[in-house]
Design a protein around this motif. Sequence first.
Motif, PDB file in Angstrom:
ATOM      1  N   GLN A 130       0.779  -1.149   0.057  1.00  0.00           N
ATOM      2  CA  GLN A 130       0.116  -0.187  -0.151  1.00  0.00           C
ATOM      3  C   GLN A 130       0.816   1.113   0.005  1.00  0.00           C
ATOM      4  OE1 GLN A 130      -2.843   1.214  -1.308  1.00  0.00           O
ATOM      5  NE2 GLN A 130      -4.167   0.287   0.531  1.00  0.00           N
ATOM      6  N   VAL A 131       0.567   2.187  -0.701  1.00  0.00           N
ATOM      7  CA  VAL A 131       1.267   3.537  -0.865  1.00  0.00           C
ATOM      8  C   VAL A 131       0.883   4.381   0.273  1.00  0.00           C
ATOM      9  CG1 VAL A 131       1.660   5.689  -2.486  1.00  0.00           C
ATOM     10  CG2 VAL A 131       1.371   3.160  -3.620  1.00  0.00           C
ATOM     11  N   GLN A 132       1.687   5.085   0.981  1.00  0.00           N
ATOM     12  CA  GLN A 132       1.521   5.977   2.040  1.00  0.00           C
ATOM     13  C   GLN A 132       2.511   7.360   1.237  1.00  0.00           C
ATOM     14  OE1 GLN A 132       3.087   3.778   5.373  1.00  0.00           O
ATOM     15  NE2 GLN A 132       1.091   4.312   6.220  1.00  0.00           N
ATOM     16  N   LEU A 133       1.710   8.519   1.844  1.00  0.00           N
ATOM     17  CA  LEU A 133       2.246   9.720   1.289  1.00  0.00           C
ATOM     18  C   LEU A 133       2.349  10.918   2.414  1.00  0.00           C
ATOM     19  CD1 LEU A 133       0.106  10.112  -2.127  1.00  0.00           C
ATOM     20  CD2 LEU A 133       2.318   9.307  -1.953  1.00  0.00           C
ATOM     21  N   VAL A 134       3.473  11.481   2.245  1.00  0.00           N
ATOM     22  CA  VAL A 134       3.674  12.398   3.669  1.00  0.00           C
ATOM     23  C   VAL A 134       4.312  13.875   3.009  1.00  0.00           C
ATOM     24  CG1 VAL A 134       4.813  12.793   5.881  1.00  0.00           C
ATOM     25  CG2 VAL A 134       4.129  10.387   5.366  1.00  0.00           C
ATOM     26  N   GLU A 135       3.435  14.742   3.116  1.00  0.00           N
ATOM     27  CA  GLU A 135       3.730  16.024   2.550  1.00  0.00           C
ATOM     28  C   GLU A 135       4.504  16.865   3.872  1.00  0.00           C
ATOM     29  OE1 GLU A 135      -0.557  15.888   0.601  1.00  0.00           O
ATOM     30  OE2 GLU A 135       0.357  15.319   2.775  1.00  0.00           O
ATOM     31  N   SER A 136       5.423  17.569   3.403  1.00  0.00           N
ATOM     32  CA  SER A 136       5.941  18.537   4.291  1.00  0.00           C
ATOM     33  C   SER A 136       6.280  20.156   3.406  1.00  0.00           C
ATOM     34  CB  SER A 136       7.325  17.908   5.006  1.00  0.00           C
ATOM     35  OG  SER A 136       8.141  17.713   3.918  1.00  0.00           O
TER      36      SER A 136
ATOM     37  N   SER B  15       6.114   5.880   0.308  1.00  0.00           N
ATOM     38  CA  SER B  15       6.460   4.646   0.525  1.00  0.00           C
ATOM     39  C   SER B  15       6.240   3.666  -0.419  1.00  0.00           C
ATOM     40  CB  SER B  15       5.843   4.223   1.884  1.00  0.00           C
ATOM     41  OG  SER B  15       4.225   3.883   1.488  1.00  0.00           O
ATOM     42  N   GLY B  16       7.210   2.589  -0.030  1.00  0.00           N
ATOM     43  CA  GLY B  16       6.793   1.325  -1.169  1.00  0.00           C
ATOM     44  C   GLY B  16       7.779   1.361  -2.308  1.00  0.00           C
ATOM     45  N   PRO B  17       8.032   0.247  -3.059  1.00  0.00           N
ATOM     46  CA  PRO B  17       9.046  -0.007  -4.047  1.00  0.00           C
ATOM     47  C   PRO B  17       8.431   0.490  -5.526  1.00  0.00           C
ATOM     48  CG  PRO B  17       8.247  -2.168  -3.631  1.00  0.00           C
ATOM     49  CD  PRO B  17       7.537  -0.952  -2.457  1.00  0.00           C
ATOM     50  N   THR B  18       7.240   0.887  -5.527  1.00  0.00           N
ATOM     51  CA  THR B  18       6.653   1.130  -6.965  1.00  0.00           C
ATOM     52  C   THR B  18       6.571   2.645  -7.161  1.00  0.00           C
ATOM     53  OG1 THR B  18       4.224   1.117  -5.692  1.00  0.00           O
ATOM     54  CG2 THR B  18       5.219  -1.044  -6.413  1.00  0.00           C
ATOM     55  N   PHE B  19       7.428   3.645  -6.566  1.00  0.00           N
ATOM     56  CA  PHE B  19       7.048   4.715  -6.826  1.00  0.00           C
ATOM     57  C   PHE B  19       7.533   5.107  -8.229  1.00  0.00           C
ATOM     58  CE2 PHE B  19       9.272   9.325  -7.280  1.00  0.00           C
ATOM     59  CZ  PHE B  19       8.178   9.883  -6.385  1.00  0.00           C
ATOM     60  N   ARG B  20       8.490   4.326  -9.095  1.00  0.00           N
ATOM     61  CA  ARG B  20       8.562   4.640 -10.190  1.00  0.00           C
ATOM     62  C   ARG B  20       7.628   4.447 -11.583  1.00  0.00           C
ATOM     63  NH1 ARG B  20      14.383   4.878 -11.286  1.00  0.00           N
ATOM     64  NH2 ARG B  20      15.540   4.451  -9.329  1.00  0.00           N
ATOM     65  N   THR B  21       6.586   3.634 -10.971  1.00  0.00           N
ATOM     66  CA  THR B  21       5.595   3.281 -11.770  1.00  0.00           C
ATOM     67  C   THR B  21       4.237   4.206 -11.604  1.00  0.00           C
ATOM     68  OG1 THR B  21       4.563   1.765 -10.173  1.00  0.00           O
ATOM     69  CG2 THR B  21       6.294   1.168 -11.668  1.00  0.00           C
ATOM     70  N   LEU B  22       4.277   5.235 -10.579  1.00  0.00           N
ATOM     71  CA  LEU B  22       3.232   6.037 -10.283  1.00  0.00           C
ATOM     72  C   LEU B  22       3.237   7.449 -10.669  1.00  0.00           C
ATOM     73  CD1 LEU B  22       3.167   5.237  -6.494  1.00  0.00           C
ATOM     74  CD2 LEU B  22       1.395   4.401  -8.254  1.00  0.00           C
TER      75      LEU B  22
ATOM     76  N   LYS C  91      14.674   9.223  -4.280  1.00  0.00           N
ATOM     77  CA  LYS C  91      14.432   9.199  -2.904  1.00  0.00           C
ATOM     78  C   LYS C  91      12.902   9.349  -2.813  1.00  0.00           C
ATOM     79  CE  LYS C  91      18.397  10.944  -1.300  1.00  0.00           C
ATOM     80  NZ  LYS C  91      19.006  10.207  -0.158  1.00  0.00           N
ATOM     81  N   ASN C  92      11.849   8.608  -3.708  1.00  0.00           N
ATOM     82  CA  ASN C  92      10.699   8.410  -3.666  1.00  0.00           C
ATOM     83  C   ASN C  92      10.181   9.516  -3.385  1.00  0.00           C
ATOM     84  OD1 ASN C  92      11.017   5.803  -4.359  1.00  0.00           O
ATOM     85  ND2 ASN C  92      10.481   4.978  -2.487  1.00  0.00           N
ATOM     86  N   THR C  93      10.391  10.609  -3.871  1.00  0.00           N
ATOM     87  CA  THR C  93       9.975  11.922  -3.561  1.00  0.00           C
ATOM     88  C   THR C  93       9.521  12.882  -4.583  1.00  0.00           C
ATOM     89  OG1 THR C  93      11.269  12.221  -1.302  1.00  0.00           O
ATOM     90  CG2 THR C  93      10.487  13.969  -2.282  1.00  0.00           C
ATOM     91  N   VAL C  94       8.389  13.533  -4.647  1.00  0.00           N
ATOM     92  CA  VAL C  94       7.990  14.390  -5.614  1.00  0.00           C
ATOM     93  C   VAL C  94       7.899  15.985  -4.901  1.00  0.00           C
ATOM     94  CG1 VAL C  94       5.372  14.149  -4.938  1.00  0.00           C
ATOM     95  CG2 VAL C  94       6.095  15.239  -7.455  1.00  0.00           C
ATOM     96  N   TYR C  95       8.406  17.077  -5.568  1.00  0.00           N
ATOM     97  CA  TYR C  95       8.589  18.372  -5.065  1.00  0.00           C
ATOM     98  C   TYR C  95       7.490  19.320  -5.861  1.00  0.00           C
ATOM     99  CZ  TYR C  95      12.918  16.312  -3.416  1.00  0.00           C
ATOM    100  OH  TYR C  95      13.732  15.630  -2.788  1.00  0.00           O
ATOM    101  N   LEU C  96       7.020  20.438  -5.040  1.00  0.00           N
ATOM    102  CA  LEU C  96       6.434  21.584  -5.958  1.00  0.00           C
ATOM    103  C   LEU C  96       6.933  22.629  -5.525  1.00  0.00           C
ATOM    104  CD1 LEU C  96       3.943  22.129  -7.698  1.00  0.00           C
ATOM    105  CD2 LEU C  96       2.479  22.721  -5.425  1.00  0.00           C
TER     106      LEU C  96
ATOM    107  N   ALA D 184      -1.280  10.057  -5.572  1.00  0.00           N
ATOM    108  CA  ALA D 184      -0.688   9.159  -6.619  1.00  0.00           C
ATOM    109  C   ALA D 184      -1.482   8.047  -7.115  1.00  0.00           C
ATOM    110  CB  ALA D 184       0.534   8.354  -5.859  1.00  0.00           C
ATOM    111  N   ASP D 185      -1.123   7.763  -8.289  1.00  0.00           N
ATOM    112  CA  ASP D 185      -2.152   6.657  -9.051  1.00  0.00           C
ATOM    113  C   ASP D 185      -0.991   6.133 -10.008  1.00  0.00           C
ATOM    114  OD1 ASP D 185      -5.007   5.821  -8.749  1.00  0.00           O
ATOM    115  OD2 ASP D 185      -4.374   5.804 -10.992  1.00  0.00           O
ATOM    116  N   PRO D 186      -1.263   4.913 -10.492  1.00  0.00           N
ATOM    117  CA  PRO D 186      -0.678   4.235 -11.296  1.00  0.00           C
ATOM    118  C   PRO D 186      -0.744   4.922 -12.918  1.00  0.00           C
ATOM    119  CG  PRO D 186      -1.665   2.574 -10.071  1.00  0.00           C
ATOM    120  CD  PRO D 186      -2.042   3.906  -9.664  1.00  0.00           C
ATOM    121  N   LYS D 187      -1.904   5.370 -13.200  1.00  0.00           N
ATOM    122  CA  LYS D 187      -2.346   5.973 -14.630  1.00  0.00           C
ATOM    123  C   LYS D 187      -3.621   6.655 -14.287  1.00  0.00           C
ATOM    124  CE  LYS D 187      -2.690   4.825 -19.517  1.00  0.00           C
ATOM    125  NZ  LYS D 187      -2.892   3.636 -20.328  1.00  0.00           N
TER     126      LYS D 187
END
Length: 122
Positions: A1-7, A25-32, A75-80, A97-100
């Motif tokens: 399951q994907v968990q997202l934490v903003e800061s 979280s998780g190993p699937t970040f590259r596919t999201l 780093k499994n991280t997205v920035y704005l 986040a979502d696969p597609k």
Amino acid sequence: QVQLVESGGGLVQDGGSLRLSCAASGPTFRTLAMGWFRQAPGKEREFVAAIGWSGSTHYADSVKGRFTISRLNAKNTVYLQMNSLKPEDTAVYYCAADPKPNYRDSDDYDYWGQGTQVAVSS
């Protein structure tokens, strides 16, 4: 399951800058695909920006030229990055986040962070 934490939220002056981060979280970040949405008091949640797993970017007209979305897969991280902030940018900002997904459709995202407050004073 994907968990997202903003800061990175906070209070800034008109014309200032902030950088929001979202760690996944998780190993699937590259596919999201990853998106940022915001919700101001009394208004519906609106699309801000999104980035695909391949790096394609999408922006709302209201933030084009001021905001930049990016991702660091290692780093499994997205920035704005938010520059030239205006009082009308004041809102709670959410990472999603979502696969597609259909990038601009909040209903199409399966995973959401808790939100981080951004306030811009005039």
